[in-house]
Design a protein around this motif. Structure first.
Motif, PDB file in Angstrom:
ATOM      1  N   TRP A  52       3.939   0.383   5.473  1.00  0.00           N
ATOM      2  CA  TRP A  52       3.185   0.497   6.752  1.00  0.00           C
ATOM      3  C   TRP A  52       2.498   1.878   6.586  1.00  0.00           C
ATOM      4  O   TRP A  52       1.321   1.932   7.042  1.00  0.00           O
ATOM      5  CB  TRP A  52       4.042   0.526   8.074  1.00  0.00           C
ATOM      6  N   ARG A  57      -0.655  -3.877   6.306  1.00  0.00           N
ATOM      7  CA  ARG A  57      -0.328  -4.708   7.811  1.00  0.00           C
ATOM      8  C   ARG A  57       0.321  -5.768   7.013  1.00  0.00           C
ATOM      9  O   ARG A  57      -0.256  -6.752   6.456  1.00  0.00           O
ATOM     10  CB  ARG A  57      -1.248  -4.685   8.519  1.00  0.00           C
ATOM     11  N   LYS A  59       3.592  -9.029   8.197  1.00  0.00           N
ATOM     12  CA  LYS A  59       4.162  -9.750   9.056  1.00  0.00           C
ATOM     13  C   LYS A  59       5.618 -10.099   8.485  1.00  0.00           C
ATOM     14  O   LYS A  59       5.733 -10.491   7.358  1.00  0.00           O
ATOM     15  CB  LYS A  59       3.635 -11.052   9.666  1.00  0.00           C
TER      16      LYS A  59
END
Length: 156
Positions: A52, A57, A59
């Motif tokens: 991060w 980015r 998930k």
């Protein structure tokens, strides 16, 4: 004409962990084992935080993906696993001789975990995904982040 079926190696059978099978446990051991996490481990959190901060980015898969990857990047078709050294058999040929209690169960259990890891790798690779697996102790060194970023640069 008869088609030849590919040889499929039989899976390692893991005996049931029960006292009837000669496996024993104490309440304290049972409590400790129930606290071992499969998600949200310290190495996994370190890797996620570093990604991060590097601007990646990602998930954490909400839908169960095969093998339950720790991080997935659908855009790049990349899944990342952070494997624990005991549970996934790091340096297994040397370490399996150090197991003293319930050897039959633990050796079969860990060898089956290692087989499952290979099956999951093959599954994702057949679908065109890239699979990265890191040992929990490798995450602390920082080389994992460099490897991931280099791979993402390759995709761009």
């Amino acid at each position: 004409m008869k088609k030849n079926k590919p040889y499929i190696r039989p899976k390692t059978a893991v005996p049931r962990f029960s006292e009837e099978n000669g496996f024993y446990t104490t309440e304290a051991r049972s409590f400790n084992m129930s606290r071992i996490r499969s998600k949200g481990t310290k190495p996994e959190k370190l890797l996620k935080k570093a990604l991060w901060q590097a601007g990646v980015r990602y998930k954490s898969p909400k839908h169960k993906l095969p093998g339950k990857p720790d991080i997935s990047l659908k855009k790049y078709q990349l899944v990342i696993f952070v494997d624990g050294t005991f549970w996934h058999g790091y340096n297994w040929e040397e370490r399996k001789h150090t197991i003293k209690s319930n050897r039959e169960f633990w050796i079969a259990k860990i060898e089956r975990n290692m087989e499952r890891d290979q099956e999951i790798n093959a599954y994702y690779q057949a679908k065109g995904w890239t699979v990265l697996r890191f040992w929990d102790f490798d995450v602390k060194g920082g080389a994992c982040i460099k490897r991931i970023l280099d791979l993402l640069d390759f995709f761009l």
